[in-house]
Structure formats: structure tokens, C-alpha cells
Design a protein around this motif. Structure first.
Motif, PDB file in Angstrom:
ATOM      1  N   THR A  64      19.511  -7.672 -19.113  1.00  0.00           N
ATOM      2  CA  THR A  64      19.653  -8.787 -18.171  1.00  0.00           C
ATOM      3  C   THR A  64      18.801  -8.560 -16.931  1.00  0.00           C
ATOM      4  N   LEU A  65      18.664  -7.301 -16.516  1.00  0.00           N
ATOM      5  CA  LEU A  65      17.815  -6.989 -15.373  1.00  0.00           C
ATOM      6  C   LEU A  65      16.360  -7.349 -15.663  1.00  0.00           C
ATOM      7  N   ILE A  66      15.873  -6.968 -16.828  1.00  0.00           N
ATOM      8  CA  ILE A  66      14.484  -7.277 -17.191  1.00  0.00           C
ATOM      9  C   ILE A  66      14.281  -8.782 -17.327  1.00  0.00           C
ATOM     10  N   CYS A  67      15.257  -9.476 -17.905  1.00  0.00           N
ATOM     11  CA  CYS A  67      15.159 -10.940 -18.018  1.00  0.00           C
ATOM     12  C   CYS A  67      15.113 -11.606 -16.646  1.00  0.00           C
ATOM     13  N   THR A  68      15.676 -10.970 -15.648  1.00  0.00           N
ATOM     14  CA  THR A  68      15.642 -11.500 -14.284  1.00  0.00           C
ATOM     15  C   THR A  68      14.337 -11.148 -13.584  1.00  0.00           C
ATOM     16  N   LEU A  69      13.791  -9.974 -13.873  1.00  0.00           N
ATOM     17  CA  LEU A  69      12.593  -9.511 -13.173  1.00  0.00           C
ATOM     18  C   LEU A  69      11.293 -10.136 -13.691  1.00  0.00           C
ATOM     19  N   ILE A  70      11.229 -10.433 -14.982  1.00  0.00           N
ATOM     20  CA  ILE A  70       9.990 -11.011 -15.520  1.00  0.00           C
ATOM     21  C   ILE A  70       9.637 -12.320 -14.831  1.00  0.00           C
ATOM     22  N   PRO A  71      10.565 -13.264 -14.667  1.00  0.00           N
ATOM     23  CA  PRO A  71      10.188 -14.506 -13.965  1.00  0.00           C
ATOM     24  C   PRO A  71       9.816 -14.277 -12.503  1.00  0.00           C
ATOM     25  N   LEU A  72      10.281 -13.191 -11.923  1.00  0.00           N
ATOM     26  CA  LEU A  72       9.921 -12.880 -10.545  1.00  0.00           C
ATOM     27  C   LEU A  72       8.473 -12.395 -10.467  1.00  0.00           C
ATOM     28  N   ARG A  73       8.061 -11.612 -11.443  1.00  0.00           N
ATOM     29  CA  ARG A  73       6.682 -11.097 -11.483  1.00  0.00           C
ATOM     30  C   ARG A  73       5.682 -12.153 -11.932  1.00  0.00           C
ATOM     31  N   PRO A 110       1.262  -8.789 -11.846  1.00  0.00           N
ATOM     32  CA  PRO A 110       2.328  -9.503 -11.132  1.00  0.00           C
ATOM     33  C   PRO A 110       1.782 -10.389 -10.014  1.00  0.00           C
ATOM     34  N   GLN A 111       2.481 -11.499  -9.823  1.00  0.00           N
ATOM     35  CA  GLN A 111       2.159 -12.392  -8.716  1.00  0.00           C
ATOM     36  C   GLN A 111       2.694 -11.789  -7.420  1.00  0.00           C
ATOM     37  N   GLU A 112       2.246 -12.323  -6.324  1.00  0.00           N
ATOM     38  CA  GLU A 112       2.770 -11.874  -5.034  1.00  0.00           C
ATOM     39  C   GLU A 112       4.232 -12.300  -4.921  1.00  0.00           C
ATOM     40  N   ILE A 113       5.080 -11.354  -4.582  1.00  0.00           N
ATOM     41  CA  ILE A 113       6.505 -11.630  -4.465  1.00  0.00           C
ATOM     42  C   ILE A 113       6.846 -11.788  -2.988  1.00  0.00           C
ATOM     43  N   LYS A 114       7.373 -12.955  -2.650  1.00  0.00           N
ATOM     44  CA  LYS A 114       7.771 -13.228  -1.273  1.00  0.00           C
ATOM     45  C   LYS A 114       9.269 -13.006  -1.129  1.00  0.00           C
ATOM     46  N   SER A 115       9.693 -12.718   0.075  1.00  0.00           N
ATOM     47  CA  SER A 115      11.106 -12.379   0.298  1.00  0.00           C
ATOM     48  C   SER A 115      12.044 -13.523  -0.073  1.00  0.00           C
ATOM     49  N   ASN A 116      11.622 -14.780   0.111  1.00  0.00           N
ATOM     50  CA  ASN A 116      12.517 -15.896  -0.232  1.00  0.00           C
ATOM     51  C   ASN A 116      12.686 -16.033  -1.742  1.00  0.00           C
ATOM     52  N   MET A 117      11.822 -15.399  -2.519  1.00  0.00           N
ATOM     53  CA  MET A 117      11.937 -15.443  -3.977  1.00  0.00           C
ATOM     54  C   MET A 117      12.966 -14.439  -4.489  1.00  0.00           C
ATOM     55  N   LEU A 118      13.403 -13.516  -3.654  1.00  0.00           N
ATOM     56  CA  LEU A 118      14.280 -12.440  -4.091  1.00  0.00           C
ATOM     57  C   LEU A 118      15.763 -12.794  -4.083  1.00  0.00           C
ATOM     58  N   ILE A 119      16.139 -13.828  -3.360  1.00  0.00           N
ATOM     59  CA  ILE A 119      17.565 -14.125  -3.180  1.00  0.00           C
ATOM     60  C   ILE A 119      18.249 -14.438  -4.509  1.00  0.00           C
TER      61      ILE A 119
END
Length: 193
Positions: free
Chosen positions: A116-125, A66-75
Motif C-alpha cells: 500500500t505504501l508503494i501504491c501511494t508513492l508511485i503517483p507522487l513520483r 521522478p517529478q518535482e514533489i511539492k509540499s502541498n502534494m504530500l498531504i
């Protein structure tokens, strides 16, 4: 099956998981179009198989560091998950009394939420540009489910059925495209912002 031919033509490989997804989704759609009430168990059973095939495809992508996840990416993902959760809970509460097999309906709804949760989380990682397909896949599947239940239990209009079929085509197109692109997503180790 044109979607499978597109996949094979693009990759020059057979993919049993993708074929399983296409066949089970097609069988589910045929039973749905014949009569959801009479074939409710079959529709949900083949939907579960199709969703399981898609989740199997995500396993190698989830193994990517996974890439580094920043707080602004979570909104945006959090808002998307809240919206999907609301829609699925609303779908359950509105149609729960109408469905012939309530436990199977709940299992399918939970699986839809997980998907749908996994489809949302993969682009975040993994910020690979091709992961935009995952948002389209999740959104079109959600629209497909909602329109299907609305058509059978609330608004049996031909316009609703036409819109449902468009959502199915968008979903299948996005899935087929992602299956072709997923090879590059797994092998591309560049850092995407």
C-alpha cells in the motif's frame, strides 16, 4: 482467467508476471473460500506470491525519473499511509490470537503495508493519470484482507462474503486495467501536474 484474456486481447502479448499474479491470487482465493483455518499457510503463501508479482510490475515504473514533489502534494499520501498503517496495525491486533500461523500472518501484514505504501508513492513520483488505478488496487486489497478476516473470525454472514467477493473483483479489475495501461505509463514522458 478472463482477466488474463482481457490483458492479452488488449496488448496482444503474453505476460508471465501478470499470469503468475492471476494464478497465485486465484489459488489463494480458492483455499480461502474452502477454509481459511485449515489452509491458512497456503492462502498466505499464494498471497505473498501474488503481491510479489505486483511489486515486480512496479519496478519499471519506479525507474521513471521522478517529478518535482511539492509540499502541498504530500498531504493526501501522508494521510493515506497513516490510515493504511492504522488499519493494518488494527487488523494485526484484533486477529493475531486467532490465526494459526502468527509469524506468517505478520509477514503478510508487513507485505500488505509495503504494498500500500508503494501504491501511494508511485503517483507522487509520477503524476500520470493512469496511476489512479494504484489507489484502487491498494484500497481494494486492504478491504479484501479486512473483510476476509472479519468473515472468518468475527462476522460469518453471507453479506460479508458477498462484499468480500465484490472487493476481489474490483481489485482484479483494477490490476488488469493497470497492467494494460502500465505500458503507456512507462513510455509517456509528458509532465503531469
Amino acid at each position: 482467467m478472463l482477466f488474463y484474456l482481457y490483458y492479452y486481447n488488449s496488448t496482444k502479448k503474453h505476460n508471465l508476471v501478470f499470469l503468475g499474479f492471476q494464478l497465485s491470487a486465484l489459488i489463494s482465493e480458492i483455499y480461502f473460500l474452502i477454509d481459511l483455518n485449515n489452509y491458512f499457510n497456503e492462502v498466505i503463501f499464494f498471497y505473498i506470491i501474488a503481491t510479489a508479482m505486483m511489486l515486480m510490475t512496479f519496478v519499471p515504473v519506479l525507474k521513471i525519473k521522478p517529478q518535482e514533489i511539492k509540499s502541498n502534494m504530500l498531504i493526501e499520501p501522508i494521510l493515506g499511509v497513516i490510515f493504511c498503517t492504522y488499519l493494518i496495525v488494527h487488523l494485526i491486533t484484533v486477529f493475531y490470537e486467532n490465526v494459526p500461523n502468527k509469524p506468517l500472518f505478520l509477514i503478510a501484514a508487513i507485505l500488505l503495508w509495503v504494498f500500500t505504501l508503494i501504491c501511494t508513492l508511485i503517483p507522487l513520483r509520477n503524476r500520470h493519470p493512469y496511476n489512479i488505478h494504484l489507489y484502487v488496487i491498494a484500497a481494494s486489497l486492504l478491504v479484501e484482507c479486512i473483510l476476509g478476516f472479519l468473515y472468518y473470525y468475527s462476522i460469518p454472514m453471507s453479506l460479508m462474503l458477498t462484499t468480500l467477493n465484490i472487493a476481489i473483483c474490483v481489485h482484479k479489475t483494477a490490476v488488469s486495467s493497470y497492467f494494460v495501461k502500465i505500458i503507456q505509463v512507462r513510455s509517456d514522458d509528458r509532465y503531469y501536474l
